[in-house]
Design an enzyme around this catalytic site. Structure first.
Site, PDB file in Angstrom:
ATOM      1  N   GLY A   1       0.831  -1.205   0.000  1.00  0.00           N
ATOM      2  CA  GLY A   1       0.000   0.000   0.000  1.00  0.00           C
ATOM      3  C   GLY A   1       0.861   1.249   0.000  1.00  0.00           C
TER       4      GLY A   1
ATOM      5  N   ASN B   1      -4.920   4.499   7.016  1.00  0.00           N
ATOM      6  CA  ASN B   1      -4.556   3.303   7.780  1.00  0.00           C
ATOM      7  C   ASN B   1      -5.298   3.373   9.103  1.00  0.00           C
ATOM      8  OD1 ASN B   1      -2.367   0.981   7.523  1.00  0.00           O
ATOM      9  ND2 ASN B   1      -2.618   1.514   9.687  1.00  0.00           N
TER      10      ASN B   1
ATOM     11  N   VAL C   1      -5.199  -4.448   1.759  1.00  0.00           N
ATOM     12  CA  VAL C   1      -5.228  -5.059   3.093  1.00  0.00           C
ATOM     13  C   VAL C   1      -5.094  -6.564   2.929  1.00  0.00           C
ATOM     14  CG1 VAL C   1      -6.626  -3.218   4.079  1.00  0.00           C
ATOM     15  CG2 VAL C   1      -7.762  -5.201   3.107  1.00  0.00           C
TER      16      VAL C   1
ATOM     17  N   ALA D   1      -5.619 -10.277   2.333  1.00  0.00           N
ATOM     18  CA  ALA D   1      -6.711 -10.994   1.664  1.00  0.00           C
ATOM     19  C   ALA D   1      -7.449 -11.826   2.702  1.00  0.00           C
ATOM     20  CB  ALA D   1      -6.136 -11.878   0.573  1.00  0.00           C
TER      21      ALA D   1
ATOM     22  N   SER E   1       1.093  -7.509  -9.181  1.00  0.00           N
ATOM     23  CA  SER E   1       2.323  -8.280  -8.969  1.00  0.00           C
ATOM     24  C   SER E   1       3.549  -7.397  -9.111  1.00  0.00           C
ATOM     25  CB  SER E   1       2.418  -9.413  -9.994  1.00  0.00           C
ATOM     26  OG  SER E   1       3.661 -10.065  -9.855  1.00  0.00           O
ATOM     27  N   GLY E   2       4.565  -7.756  -8.341  1.00  0.00           N
ATOM     28  CA  GLY E   2       5.821  -7.033  -8.472  1.00  0.00           C
ATOM     29  C   GLY E   2       6.507  -6.781  -7.148  1.00  0.00           C
ATOM     30  N   GLY E   3       5.831  -7.171  -6.071  1.00  0.00           N
ATOM     31  CA  GLY E   3       6.440  -6.964  -4.761  1.00  0.00           C
ATOM     32  C   GLY E   3       6.553  -5.483  -4.448  1.00  0.00           C
TER      33      GLY E   3
ATOM     34  N   LYS F   1      -4.176 -13.748 -11.575  1.00  0.00           N
ATOM     35  CA  LYS F   1      -3.091 -13.468 -10.621  1.00  0.00           C
ATOM     36  C   LYS F   1      -2.757 -14.742  -9.839  1.00  0.00           C
ATOM     37  CE  LYS F   1       0.098 -11.559  -8.284  1.00  0.00           C
ATOM     38  NZ  LYS F   1       0.206 -11.834  -6.920  1.00  0.00           N
TER      39      LYS F   1
ATOM     40  N   HIS G   1      -0.788 -16.779 -12.129  1.00  0.00           N
ATOM     41  CA  HIS G   1       0.542 -16.153 -12.162  1.00  0.00           C
ATOM     42  C   HIS G   1       1.388 -16.705 -11.017  1.00  0.00           C
ATOM     43  CE1 HIS G   1       3.330 -13.145 -10.509  1.00  0.00           C
ATOM     44  NE2 HIS G   1       3.483 -12.653 -11.727  1.00  0.00           N
ATOM     45  N   ASN G   2       0.785 -16.743  -9.826  1.00  0.00           N
ATOM     46  CA  ASN G   2       1.534 -17.226  -8.665  1.00  0.00           C
ATOM     47  C   ASN G   2       1.851 -18.710  -8.778  1.00  0.00           C
ATOM     48  OD1 ASN G   2       1.200 -14.621  -7.828  1.00  0.00           O
ATOM     49  ND2 ASN G   2       0.728 -15.162  -5.718  1.00  0.00           N
TER      50      ASN G   2
ATOM     51  N   GLU H   1       4.669 -18.893 -10.950  1.00  0.00           N
ATOM     52  CA  GLU H   1       5.788 -18.378 -10.132  1.00  0.00           C
ATOM     53  C   GLU H   1       6.352 -19.483  -9.223  1.00  0.00           C
ATOM     54  OE1 GLU H   1       4.964 -14.567  -7.958  1.00  0.00           O
ATOM     55  OE2 GLU H   1       5.257 -15.790  -6.174  1.00  0.00           O
TER      56      GLU H   1
ATOM     57  N   LYS I   1       1.603 -18.400   1.067  1.00  0.00           N
ATOM     58  CA  LYS I   1       0.455 -17.642   1.588  1.00  0.00           C
ATOM     59  C   LYS I   1      -0.854 -18.130   0.993  1.00  0.00           C
ATOM     60  CE  LYS I   1       2.755 -13.315   2.722  1.00  0.00           C
ATOM     61  NZ  LYS I   1       3.566 -12.959   1.554  1.00  0.00           N
TER      62      LYS I   1
ATOM     63  N   HIS J   1     -19.108 -49.088 -13.304  1.00  0.00           N
ATOM     64  CA  HIS J   1     -19.121 -47.689 -13.753  1.00  0.00           C
ATOM     65  C   HIS J   1     -19.186 -47.569 -15.275  1.00  0.00           C
ATOM     66  CE1 HIS J   1     -18.664 -46.194  -9.767  1.00  0.00           C
ATOM     67  NE2 HIS J   1     -17.542 -46.892  -9.557  1.00  0.00           N
TER      68      HIS J   1
HETATM   69  C1  6PG Z   1       3.784 -11.108  -6.761  1.00  0.00           C
HETATM   70  C2  6PG Z   1       3.932 -12.191  -5.731  1.00  0.00           C
HETATM   71  C3  6PG Z   1       3.215 -11.782  -4.484  1.00  0.00           C
HETATM   72  C4  6PG Z   1       3.670 -12.529  -3.242  1.00  0.00           C
HETATM   73  C5  6PG Z   1       3.077 -13.893  -3.122  1.00  0.00           C
HETATM   74  C6  6PG Z   1       4.052 -14.921  -2.656  1.00  0.00           C
HETATM   75  O1  6PG Z   1       3.315 -11.425  -7.839  1.00  0.00           O
HETATM   76  O2  6PG Z   1       4.169  -9.978  -6.479  1.00  0.00           O
HETATM   77  O3  6PG Z   1       3.376 -13.373  -6.195  1.00  0.00           O
HETATM   78  O4  6PG Z   1       1.843 -11.833  -4.741  1.00  0.00           O
HETATM   79  O5  6PG Z   1       5.016 -12.546  -3.153  1.00  0.00           O
HETATM   80  O6  6PG Z   1       2.079 -13.769  -2.174  1.00  0.00           O
HETATM   81  O7  6PG Z   1       3.326 -16.024  -2.337  1.00  0.00           O
HETATM   82  P1  6PG Z   1       3.805 -17.134  -1.334  1.00  0.00           P
HETATM   83  O8  6PG Z   1       4.002 -16.489   0.003  1.00  0.00           O
HETATM   84  O9  6PG Z   1       2.664 -18.087  -1.373  1.00  0.00           O
HETATM   85  O10 6PG Z   1       5.077 -17.683  -1.870  1.00  0.00           O
END
Ligand code: 6PG
Length: 627
Positions: free
Chosen positions: A176, A194, A241, A243, A295-297, A350, A353-354, A357, A424, A609
């Site tokens: 945020g 906040n 916030v 999820a 995404s992108g941290g 997304k 995407h993860n 990832e 996560k 079956h």
């Molecule tokens: C992103 C990441 C981001 C986060 C994930 C990591 O695209 O920026 O994916 O969303 O780093 O939540 O997920 P884990 O904790 O499950 O590895």
């Protein structure tokens, strides 16, 4: 942000007079829409005939072009009756986020009285009446009662336009905060919120604002009502916030303060099914909900993330200029943010995407384990990965290279990290979604379960004592073969990830554009890579990357090396689940006659079956007595 301010209302509502004064006050250029009618319209009107929608089409488009041109350099005030929504849609085409509507409203009697008092203007009452009949009141407009004094009207509009914020950010965690700074760096007027929690979260927004000069104009709140009231309507509020349930609590906290047509954007990693539920719920309250993957941290959020919004296209259009401006840009300078599709499709992609990832990370973990088994030290592994960047570059390989270089004292930091991988939940959801949709995302589940296996540290230590492992000094693999196996598995990974998206798109009728999805993943996000750039082109012609001849050739070329690497690892007790799954998956998906006949026979044996026969295409079901 520049704004095109359209003053609208029926004839006689005082649009031109007010528009001129407002433009003067704000020092914006002023345009009277009536001055832009083509001659043919002017002639028609002069002959006493009313314009129809066809006559208006070109004229409205001209005004839209005018607004777009003005917006490139400055704000402007344009006066136009714009009585129907479809006229306003044309006027704000592609600039709805930068368009502000001011509706001058009064009763028929008030306006008719005004007109009759004007010496230079006459309008039959039927004509004015017909304007009231066709007027569709705008939902998103600053409503001005024409009974107010001109200076009061100007003050009200100025307050709405200039003083209140254009965008609200709710939740000042790491992401945020970075998004706030990104928005402010791009010149947007923002409000930041906040919550206050005694002793734990105190003056978070205020202190954050004080920390960064770019936030000097931003407004900081820990009071929801004041935060919401500081925003221009329709309000755009992005939630950053945690999820899960928190989103629902926040929505309930916000609701009493919101107005119809306000827009809530959830930028967290929310479950796509929950997003649909929230979307439906908020629709009943007249509030738009955009579920958006981001995404992108932390760094991406600050400098330009990849953004994946979904929900109502209309609502997206209203927030588009903010999201697209702060997003990363692709190699052609286009925003890595696009309207993905309806409902929770943005959160769905997304999530996938993860999943992709997880696999990309797992593959790098596996190849570095192989390189280590081949005798490489972390520095060597970094060197190897660095040379791979020429042919297989990605953000994840870059950071993994840096990770293997990082030292703490005399030792490598990576070697000091406890070998239990956290998560996560998004990889978990991707696996569940794959199972629900009947899509074999075997690499994603294998990467997820590898994390789960890692978590059984105590059991691993215990069982390690019970089972002998082979000393892998016999490993017969060339470094180049590891690279090929890695590239092979990455293609299978991307095949599976996009397959899952394609199947969901069909099932939920989302009509997703895979090429666009790949494009917004070419920059800003965690899985950006040169392979992703290639896929943008591949998906222009197919939804299945394994039908692309170039990729078929590459996969076929790397397959022998992948087989060798995996078999060598198996023989030497090196754990390579994702690489192994890639081989197994390609075997499975290219098998002409699978072993599923045996499964069908077994199912029929114990459960009646039934099965279908190769020598009967009718689809008829057979049951046999197997004894
Ligand atoms: C992103 C990441 C981001 C986060 C994930 C990591 O695209 O920026 O994916 O969303 O780093 O939540 O997920 P884990 O904790 O499950 O590895």
């Amino acid at each position: 942000m520049n704004q095109a301010i359209f003053i609208m209302g029926v004839s006689g509502s005082g649009k031109s007079t007010l528009g001129k004064s407002l433009a003067k006050e704000l020092t914006f250029p002023f345009f009277d829409g009536d001055d832009f009618h083509p001659e043919i319209n002017v002639a028609k009107m002069s002959s006493g005939k009313a314009l129809d929608d066809d006559d208006r089409q070109g004229w409205l488009e001209t005004l839209n072009e005018l607004a777009k041109k003005q917006l490139k350099t400055n704000s402007c005030v344009i006066v136009c009756s714009a009585l129907k929504q479809k006229y306003r849609d044309i006027l704000s085409q592609n600039i709805s986020g930068e368009t502000k509507w001011v509706h001058l409203s009064g009763t028929f009697e008030q306006i008719y009285e005004r007109i009759t008092n004007r010496s230079d203007h006459f309008m039959p009452s039927e004509l004015l009446k017909s304007q009231f009949d066709i007027l569709e009141k705008p939902k998103r407009a600053i409503q001005i009662d024409i009974c107010l004094r001109p200076e009061q009207i100007i003050k009200k509009i100025k307050n709405e336009l200039m003083i209140t914020s254009e965008f609200g950010l709710f939740g000042l965690g790491v992401m945020g905060k970075s998004l706030c700074r990104n928005l402010a760096n791009n010149g947007f007027k923002i409000s930041m919120f906040n919550r206050h929690v005694d002793d734990f979260e105190v003056d978070i927004a205020k202190n954050f604002k004080a920390q960064y000069p770019e936030l000097s104009e931003a407004k900081a709140f820990d009071d929801i009502s004041r935060f919401v009231n500081s925003l221009q309507q329709p309000r755009r509020i992005m939630l950053m916030v945690n999820a899960g349930k928190t989103i629902d609590y926040v929505i309930e906290d916000l609701l009493p303060h919101l107005s119809k047509n306000d827009i809530i954007i959830d930028g967290g990693n929310s479950n796509y099914k929950k997003t649909k539920e929230r979307y439906d719920y908020l629709k009943t309250k007249g509030i738009h909900f955009i579920g958006s993957g981001v995404s992108g941290g932390e760094e991406g959020a600050l400098k330009g993330p990849s953004i994946m919004p979904s929900g109502d296209k209309d609502a997206y259009d209203n927030a588009a200029s903010f999201l697209e401006t702060i997003s990363a840009k692709d190699k052609n300078g286009l925003p890595c943010c696009t309207y993905v599709g309806p409902e929770g499709s943005g959160q769905f992609i997304k999530m996938v995407h993860n999943g992709i990832e997880y696999v990309e990370m797992q593959l790098l973990a596996e190849v570095s384990t192989i390189l280590e088994a081949l005798g490489q030290y972390p520095d060597d592994i970094a060197n190897t990965l660095e040379t791979w960047q020429d042919s297989a570059n990605s953000y994840l390989i870059e950071i993994t290279t840096a990770i293997f270089r990082k030292k703490e004292g005399n030792d490598w930091l990576v070697k000091k990290i406890l070998d239990k991988a956290g998560n996560k939940g998004t990889g978990n959801w991707t696996t569940i979604a794959s199972a629900e949709l009947g899509v074999p995302s075997t690499l994603i589940s294998s990467a997820l379960f590898s994390r789960y296996i890692s978590f059984y540290k105590d059991e691993r230590l215990q069982l390690n004592k019970s089972f002998e492992t082979i000393n892998n000094s016999e490993l017969d693999i060339e470094i180049d073969e590891v690279l090929k196996a890695y590239q092979f598995a990455r293609i299978i990974n991307h095949y599976q990830g996009f397959k899952l998206i394609a199947e969901a798109s069909n099932k939920f009728e989302w009509n997703l554009n895979l090429s666009e999805i790949a494009r917004i993943w070419t920059n800003g996000c965690i899985i950006r890579s040169t392979l992703m750039e290639e896929l943008v082109e591949v998906f222009k012609n197919t939804t299945n990357i394994l039908t692309n001849q170039q990729l078929i050739d590459v996969v076929s070329q790397y397959r022998p090396a992948a087989k060798k690497v995996v078999s060598q690892c198996v023989l030497n007790d090196i754990t390579v689940p994702a690489l192994g799954e890639a081989i197994q998956f390609l075997n499975g998906i290219t098998t002409k006659y699978a072993s599923a006949n045996v499964i069908q026979a077994q199912r029929d044996y114990f459960g009646a079956h039934t099965y279908q026969r190769l020598d009967d295409n009718s689809g008829k079901s057979y049951h046999s007595n197997w004894e």
